[in-house]
Design an enzyme around this catalytic site. Structure first.
Site, mmCIF file in Angstrom:
data_model
loop_
_atom_site.group_PDB
_atom_site.id
_atom_site.type_symbol
_atom_site.label_atom_id
_atom_site.label_comp_id
_atom_site.label_asym_id
_atom_site.label_seq_id
_atom_site.Cartn_x
_atom_site.Cartn_y
_atom_site.Cartn_z
ATOM 1 N N GLY A 15 0.862 -1.179 0.000
ATOM 2 C CA GLY A 15 0.000 0.000 0.000
ATOM 3 C C GLY A 15 0.895 1.224 0.000
ATOM 4 O O GLY A 15 1.087 1.912 -1.005
ATOM 5 N N CYS A 47 -10.632 21.260 18.176
ATOM 6 C CA CYS A 47 -10.638 21.657 19.569
ATOM 7 C C CYS A 47 -10.220 20.506 20.465
ATOM 8 O O CYS A 47 -11.029 19.837 21.109
ATOM 9 C CB CYS A 47 -12.004 22.213 19.952
ATOM 10 S SG CYS A 47 -12.236 23.795 19.154
HETATM 11 C C1 LIG Z 1 -2.407 -2.899 5.332
HETATM 12 C C2 LIG Z 1 -2.045 -4.140 4.666
HETATM 13 C C3 LIG Z 1 -1.085 -4.139 3.648
HETATM 14 C C4 LIG Z 1 -0.351 -2.902 3.200
HETATM 15 O O1 LIG Z 1 0.641 -2.499 4.075
HETATM 16 P P1 LIG Z 1 1.624 -1.314 3.669
HETATM 17 O O2 LIG Z 1 2.524 -1.145 4.802
HETATM 18 O O3 LIG Z 1 0.779 -0.104 3.406
HETATM 19 O O4 LIG Z 1 2.324 -1.711 2.424
HETATM 20 C C5 LIG Z 1 -0.820 -5.332 3.035
HETATM 21 N N1 LIG Z 1 -1.455 -6.470 3.397
HETATM 22 C C6 LIG Z 1 -2.379 -6.506 4.361
HETATM 23 C C7 LIG Z 1 -3.050 -7.786 4.701
HETATM 24 C C8 LIG Z 1 -2.705 -5.350 5.029
HETATM 25 O O5 LIG Z 1 -3.615 -5.394 6.009
#
Ligand SMILES: *Cc1c(COP(=O)(O)O)cnc(C)c1O
Length: 401
Positions: free
Chosen positions: A261, A328
């Site tokens: 991600g 706030c």
């Molecule tokens: C959140 C997640 C990812 C991505 O992780 P990153 O650190 O953003 O690359 C990959 N696999 C699973 C199962 C996740 O929950």
């Protein structure tokens, strides 16, 4: 993206606003695939919880990525963006069997991370192939909120429970077509990653019909100058060699899958805010901006350090500031940070605002969520309008009181 481009987005769409650079997303994708170019079957499933705007998903699809999803709604968004069900893997944690069956009916690849669900699912649908999420108990990363592979983590089925997994598979005659690990979102050390991979290879030998091995993600990206980042090229070289050797031993060409991600979108994102007030106190200078943790919660939630640049005065003399939000409650984005001299009305740019920023935003303080803009083919495209007051009241039901 250049500073002029960012300023023009702030000028056109106002502030606060999220901006994503499509070229940076593409180059990160290419960097990852290039690092694993010696593997014939590579699959990059973008973990869409990082940034789930449909136009970003379409860009990922165009690049050749699949999707990693963690909720039925993410599956639905992925399908809406045009992904085929086979390009989507569903990796939920702690969801009901109903939700898993709903995903099954949509035809996506299921990834199960719990023994009781595995047993229930296998008994009811032995013909549907599933992937198993393993917890190898390898500790990766520094932040306990995002490290998911340790012994007390709620994620995955413990590697020590292999006999139990095998018994369920044998009893139900279910099909296991993949195995998966995701050790956490902050891998610093390639050796730790390769160690986890060895555990997975050992595990894989128990299953005869695998099609893929999914190594999850957790690639670290730099947030500021001098930060350590995962050396993707070295990881690619070392893991590819080990993976190909394993395929030989296993007797079949498997697909090597990842689900990044942050790596794909973090650095592509910029969050632009306007300085409402500059306030001198006895001990510091506050720059109060037109945003808060309702829009960007990572500094408060994870202690994340987002580099902040004054793009209205990039060459200005550096001074120390505490950058705070308008919520706030104490919402400090940065304290004691050197930033080019700030005047009220200046536009500040938060870097690394692509991953886990917009997707974690809220309406706290009854504030509106900002717009999102994709910088694509050299121009700005609005990909989500800013919310309006109507968005706040939509869905509320007023009763007679
Ligand atoms: C959140 C997640 C990812 C991505 O992780 P990153 O650190 O953003 O690359 C990959 N696999 C699973 C199962 C996740 O929950």
């Amino acid at each position: 993206m250049k500073i002029e481009d960012l300023l023009s987005v702030a000028h056109t769409y106002g502030s606060p606003v999220y901006v994503y650079d499509a070229d940076k997303i593409s180059s990160q994708y290419q960097r990852l695939t290039a690092a694993f170019s010696s593997v014939p079957h590579l699959r990059i499933n973008y973990a869409m919880k990082a940034l789930s705007n449909i136009s970003v998903l379409k860009l990922m699809k165009k690049l050749g990525a699949g999707l990693d999803t963690v909720s039925i709604q993410e599956v639905q968004l992925g399908l809406r963006a045009g992904f085929a069900p086979q390009q989507i893997i569903f990796t939920p944690n702690g969801v009901s069997l109903d939700e898993i069956e709903e995903a099954m009916h949509l035809g996506v690849q299921l990834n199960i991370d719990n023994l009781s669900v595995l047993e229930q699912f296998g008994s009811k649908h032995p013909e549907v192939p599933v992937c198993i999420r393993i917890n190898p108990h390898v500790m990766a990363g520094g932040n306990s909120n995002i490290s998911v592979g340790h012994i007390d983590s709620k994620f995955g089925i413990s590697i020590h429970q292999i006999p139990h997994i095998l018994r369920i598979v044998e009893n139900t005659k279910m099909h296991i077509n993949g195995i998966h690990i995701h050790t956490g979102s902050d891998i610093l050390d390639i050796d730790v990653f390769l160690y986890a991979a060895e555990i997975l290879f050992e595990m894989a030998k128990n299953f005869k019909d695998l099609q893929f091995i999914d190594f999850g993600s957790g690639f670290k990206v730099p947030y500021k100058e001098g930060d350590i980042q995962t050396n993707i090229e070295e990881l690619g070289e070392r893991l590819s060699a080990r993976f190909l050797a394993f395929c030989q031993e296993y007797g079949r060409d498997l697909t090597l899958a990842f689900e990044p991600g942050k790596f794909l979108v973090s650095q592509a994102g910029y969050f632009l805010v306007k300085v409402n007030v500059v306030k001198q106190t006895t001990s510091t200078v506050f720059a109060g901006v037109d945003s808060g943790f309702n829009h960007l919660i990572r500094p408060m939630f994870y202690g994340a350090t987002h580099f902040i640049e004054n793009i209205s005065n990039p060459e200005g003399r550096k001074r120390f500031y505490s950058v705070v939000g308008y919520v706030c409650e104490t919402d400090t984005f940065a304290s004691n940070r050197q930033i080019a001299e700030i005047t009220e009305g200046d536009i500040l740019c938060f870097h690394n605002a692509g991953a886990y920023c917009y997707t974690m935003s809220s309406n706290y303080n009854s504030r509106l969520r900002p717009a999102e803009v994709l910088w694509y083919n050299g121009e700005a495209h609005l990909i989500r309008r800013a919310e309006t007051f109507d968005d706040l009241v939509r869905g509320q039901i007023e009763i007679e009181i």
